[in-house]
Design an enzyme around this catalytic site. Structure first.
Site, PDB file in Angstrom:
ATOM      1  N   LYS A  91       0.829  -1.203   0.000  1.00  0.00           N
ATOM      2  CA  LYS A  91       0.000   0.000   0.000  1.00  0.00           C
ATOM      3  C   LYS A  91       0.871   1.265   0.000  1.00  0.00           C
ATOM      4  O   LYS A  91       2.084   1.188   0.202  1.00  0.00           O
ATOM      5  CB  LYS A  91      -0.948  -0.058   1.201  1.00  0.00           C
ATOM      6  N   TYR A  96     -12.468  -2.876  -3.162  1.00  0.00           N
ATOM      7  CA  TYR A  96     -13.048  -2.945  -1.817  1.00  0.00           C
ATOM      8  C   TYR A  96     -14.584  -2.985  -1.827  1.00  0.00           C
ATOM      9  O   TYR A  96     -15.207  -2.644  -0.826  1.00  0.00           O
ATOM     10  CB  TYR A  96     -12.528  -1.784  -0.963  1.00  0.00           C
ATOM     11  N   ASN A 107      -2.151   0.013   7.167  1.00  0.00           N
ATOM     12  CA  ASN A 107      -1.682  -1.330   7.516  1.00  0.00           C
ATOM     13  C   ASN A 107      -0.802  -1.989   6.451  1.00  0.00           C
ATOM     14  O   ASN A 107      -0.705  -3.207   6.379  1.00  0.00           O
ATOM     15  CB  ASN A 107      -2.851  -2.221   7.942  1.00  0.00           C
ATOM     16  N   HIS A 136      -1.915  -5.418   1.424  1.00  0.00           N
ATOM     17  CA  HIS A 136      -3.162  -6.144   1.151  1.00  0.00           C
ATOM     18  C   HIS A 136      -2.818  -7.531   0.624  1.00  0.00           C
ATOM     19  O   HIS A 136      -1.868  -7.680  -0.152  1.00  0.00           O
ATOM     20  CB  HIS A 136      -4.002  -5.426   0.082  1.00  0.00           C
ATOM     21  N   GLU A 176      -9.207 -10.463  -7.848  1.00  0.00           N
ATOM     22  CA  GLU A 176      -8.297  -9.321  -7.688  1.00  0.00           C
ATOM     23  C   GLU A 176      -7.171  -9.339  -8.726  1.00  0.00           C
ATOM     24  O   GLU A 176      -6.789  -8.282  -9.241  1.00  0.00           O
ATOM     25  CB  GLU A 176      -7.739  -9.320  -6.255  1.00  0.00           C
TER      26      GLU A 176
HETATM   27  O1  CDP Z   1      -7.116  -6.235   4.528  1.00  0.00           O
HETATM   28  P1  CDP Z   1      -7.865  -7.284   5.305  1.00  0.00           P
HETATM   29  O2  CDP Z   1      -8.503  -8.335   4.430  1.00  0.00           O
HETATM   30  O3  CDP Z   1      -7.021  -7.868   6.407  1.00  0.00           O
HETATM   31  O4  CDP Z   1      -9.044  -6.514   6.079  1.00  0.00           O
HETATM   32  P2  CDP Z   1     -10.541  -6.121   5.639  1.00  0.00           P
HETATM   33  O5  CDP Z   1     -11.406  -6.323   6.803  1.00  0.00           O
HETATM   34  O6  CDP Z   1     -10.918  -6.797   4.362  1.00  0.00           O
HETATM   35  O7  CDP Z   1     -10.443  -4.544   5.390  1.00  0.00           O
HETATM   36  C1  CDP Z   1      -9.896  -4.029   4.202  1.00  0.00           C
HETATM   37  C2  CDP Z   1      -9.016  -2.833   4.530  1.00  0.00           C
HETATM   38  O8  CDP Z   1      -9.822  -1.767   5.013  1.00  0.00           O
HETATM   39  C3  CDP Z   1      -7.986  -3.055   5.643  1.00  0.00           C
HETATM   40  O9  CDP Z   1      -6.809  -3.720   5.201  1.00  0.00           O
HETATM   41  C4  CDP Z   1      -7.704  -1.633   6.064  1.00  0.00           C
HETATM   42  O10 CDP Z   1      -6.852  -0.973   5.128  1.00  0.00           O
HETATM   43  C5  CDP Z   1      -9.104  -0.995   5.978  1.00  0.00           C
HETATM   44  N1  CDP Z   1      -9.825  -1.015   7.265  1.00  0.00           N
HETATM   45  C6  CDP Z   1      -9.759   0.095   8.089  1.00  0.00           C
HETATM   46  O11 CDP Z   1      -9.091   1.081   7.753  1.00  0.00           O
HETATM   47  N2  CDP Z   1     -10.446   0.106   9.288  1.00  0.00           N
HETATM   48  C7  CDP Z   1     -11.166  -0.963   9.675  1.00  0.00           C
HETATM   49  N3  CDP Z   1     -11.812  -0.926  10.843  1.00  0.00           N
HETATM   50  C8  CDP Z   1     -11.232  -2.104   8.856  1.00  0.00           C
HETATM   51  C9  CDP Z   1     -10.551  -2.112   7.654  1.00  0.00           C
HETATM   52 MG    MG Z   2     -10.104  -8.258   3.152  1.00  0.00          MG
END
Ligand code: CDP
Ligand code: MG
Length: 149
Positions: free
Chosen positions: A9, A49, A112, A115, A126
């Protein structure tokens, strides 16, 4: 062979973490089959997303991902989707295992670092969003015979 989509990212690129993170995938034994530095536009980020549309973090996450270049990659290997998620660590770097990528390099869920696809089906979706078929390389890599029987 299984493939997964990985994105470093904007914070990973801006903080100069690209080499170290790629090194972890290489050291593990994953095989790099596609890679490009690119800007993600709003439409692509919203597609990526889409499952989170309507959630409070959707718009901020789209803004984050489109703010600066990312490194989009495809890695290949046996069970690579699960292996990559383990290497990455939990979504929130504050609680991710300190040996994981997010646990090593991040402080907050909104930045974070990385991805990775959460399933084989997500990986296929994706990869198709970010790469044309001809941008992926099919090749034999030295040492593959020492990773699996
Ligand atoms: O990336 P991952 O699959 O681990 O998490 P996700 O639940 O699919 O969420 C996608 C992305 O949204 C995360 O990697 C974060 O960048 C963002 N996110 C966030 O900023 N705050 C949250 N409470 C949850 C997700
Ligand atoms: Mg995810």
């Amino acid at each position: 062979m299984e493939k997964t989509f990985i994105m470093l990212k904007p914070d990973a690129v801006q903080r100069g973490l690209v080499g170290q993170i790629i090194g972890r995938f290489e050291a593990k034994g994953c095989k790099l089959v596609g890679m490009k530095l690119m800007n993600v536009d709003k439409a692509l980020a919203e597609h990526h997303y889409a499952e989170h549309k309507g959630k409070g973090f959707f718009e901020p996450t789209v803004a984050y991902i489109t703010s600066s270049p990312v490194v989009a990659m495809v890695w290949e290997g046996k069970n690579v989707v699960t292996i990559a998620r383990e290497l990455m660590g939990a979504t929130n770097p504050a609680s991710a295992n300190p040996g994981s990528i997010r646990g090593s390099f991040g402080m907050d869920i909104s930045r974070n670092v990385i991805h990775g696809s959460d399933s084989v089906a997500s990986a296929e979706r994706e990869i198709a969003l970010y790469f044309k078929q001809e941008e992926l390389c099919d090749y034999r890599k030295a040492g593959e015979e020492w990773l699996n029987d």
